[in-house]
Design a protein around this motif. Structure first.
Motif, PDB file in Angstrom:
ATOM      1  N   GLU A  90       0.823  -1.208   0.000  1.00 39.37           N
ATOM      2  CA  GLU A  90       0.000   0.000   0.000  1.00 39.37           C
ATOM      3  C   GLU A  90       0.862   1.265   0.000  1.00 39.37           C
ATOM      4  O   GLU A  90       0.548   2.233  -0.696  1.00 39.37           O
ATOM      5  N   LYS A  91       1.934   1.268   0.755  1.00 35.48           N
ATOM      6  CA  LYS A  91       2.824   2.438   0.786  1.00 35.48           C
ATOM      7  C   LYS A  91       3.483   2.647  -0.579  1.00 35.48           C
ATOM      8  O   LYS A  91       3.661   3.775  -1.036  1.00 35.48           O
TER       9      LYS A  91
ATOM     10  N   GLY B 262      -9.190   6.305  -1.605  1.00 38.44           N
ATOM     11  CA  GLY B 262     -10.115   5.213  -1.326  1.00 38.44           C
ATOM     12  C   GLY B 262      -9.384   3.938  -0.967  1.00 38.44           C
ATOM     13  O   GLY B 262      -8.190   3.940  -0.627  1.00 38.44           O
ATOM     14  N   GLU B 263     -10.085   2.848  -1.083  1.00 42.60           N
ATOM     15  CA  GLU B 263      -9.551   1.544  -0.681  1.00 42.60           C
ATOM     16  C   GLU B 263      -8.624   0.957  -1.742  1.00 42.60           C
ATOM     17  O   GLU B 263      -8.881   1.059  -2.941  1.00 42.60           O
TER      18      GLU B 263
ATOM     19  N   TYR C 217      -5.933  -0.103  -7.040  1.00 42.00           N
ATOM     20  CA  TYR C 217      -6.665   1.124  -6.713  1.00 42.00           C
ATOM     21  C   TYR C 217      -7.243   1.688  -8.008  1.00 42.00           C
ATOM     22  O   TYR C 217      -6.533   1.841  -9.004  1.00 42.00           O
ATOM     23  N   GLU C 218      -8.548   1.976  -7.990  1.00 41.03           N
ATOM     24  CA  GLU C 218      -9.222   2.545  -9.152  1.00 41.03           C
ATOM     25  C   GLU C 218      -9.915   3.842  -8.762  1.00 41.03           C
ATOM     26  O   GLU C 218     -10.481   3.958  -7.670  1.00 41.03           O
TER      27      GLU C 218
ATOM     28  N   ILE D  61      -6.242   3.582 -13.005  1.00 42.22           N
ATOM     29  CA  ILE D  61      -6.060   2.277 -12.379  1.00 42.22           C
ATOM     30  C   ILE D  61      -4.564   2.096 -12.137  1.00 42.22           C
ATOM     31  O   ILE D  61      -3.763   2.191 -13.070  1.00 42.22           O
ATOM     32  N   VAL D  62      -4.202   1.877 -10.888  1.00 41.03           N
ATOM     33  CA  VAL D  62      -2.812   1.529 -10.566  1.00 41.03           C
ATOM     34  C   VAL D  62      -2.854   0.245  -9.746  1.00 41.03           C
ATOM     35  O   VAL D  62      -3.722   0.086  -8.878  1.00 41.03           O
TER      36      VAL D  62
END
Length: 252
Positions: A74-75, A90-91, A105-106, A115-116
């Motif tokens: 996540e980081k 967001g999530e 993540y979108e 989108i990544v």
């Protein structure tokens, strides 16, 4: 004998002069072609079109080499997003498939869809960072420069096997006649000094693959280089025709 020798000398000098002129002309032609190629670009070619609506999509895939002390998925995604001016608000979803785990993540917005994701291949033990960003209503030069930004960020993060693609799309009301499709395609190829490699110039599945020295990247298909794609689609539901210029190839 003396006369023949002088005649031979004149012929030799004439041949040398002709050869020098020919070499100079060839050198000038090569330099001129290089100058034109240096100025040609995907964004420049697309800007010659006058679509009613436009969008551009940039994609990137790069292999991420994790540090020996470990890292947070996540980081990493947050850092990458920040470097490309994308805010993760967001999530970040974790999705497991056979042979891989994805951290995704979108984000959908009025001006861009993003989108990544970080993909972990479980058997190979390798990580790949992927991005797909679509920008709406931006000029082609801005979309193209965003592709450069993705590459610079990936290099800054010391990633390997970096591959990117650029797709510019313009749309028109109604279905474009076949002759108009040919006209638009030929204009794009001429602007890029591109030579067709594979062509399907029919109303259905209209696609031309080409190669130009104006674009540094390329792929090889059946031992032939390709780095330009022109594709034209008609959507009956929306009654719109899309003209796509992509490098090296598009998403569809």
């Amino acid at each position: 004998m003396k006369f023949l020798w002088k005649k031979s000398q004149k012929r030799t000098r004439a041949l040398i002069l002709f050869g020098s002129v020919l070499l100079t002309a060839m050198a000038f032609r090569v330099m001129t072609e290089r100058a034109f190629l240096a100025q040609a670009s995907i964004a420049g070619a697309f800007s010659t079109l006058t679509p009613e609506q436009s969008k551009g999509t940039v994609t990137m895939t790069a292999r991420y080499l994790p540090p020996p002390y470990g890292f947070s998925e996540e980081k990493l995604l947050n850092y990458f997003a920040k470097e490309i001016n994308l805010t993760i608000a967001g999530e970040i979803r974790e999705v497991t498939y056979e042979g891989r785990v994805e951290f995704v993540y979108e984000k959908a917005a009025a001006e861009a869809d993003s989108i990544v994701k970080l993909v972990y291949l479980t058997e190979a033990g390798e990580y790949y960072l992927c991005a797909e960003i679509t920008l709406y209503g931006k000029n082609a030069a801005l979309v193209s420069s965003f592709r450069d930004t993705l590459e610079k960020v990936a290099k800054k993060m010391k990633m390997e096997e970096i591959t990117t693609a650029l797709e510019l799309c313009g749309s028109y009301t109604g279905e474009i006649p076949l002759a108009r499709k040919d006209e638009l395609t030929n204009r794009l190829l001429e602007e890029l000094y591109a030579q067709p490699v594979y062509e399907n110039r029919e109303n259905k599945n209209y696609t031309v693959y080409a190669y130009t020295g104006a674009v540094k990247d390329y792929i090889v298909v059946e031992q032939k280089k390709i780095n330009v794609q022109v594709a034209i689609y008609y959507d009956r539901e929306t009654d719109r025709t899309e003209v796509v210029l992509a490098s090296p190839i598009g998403l569809r």
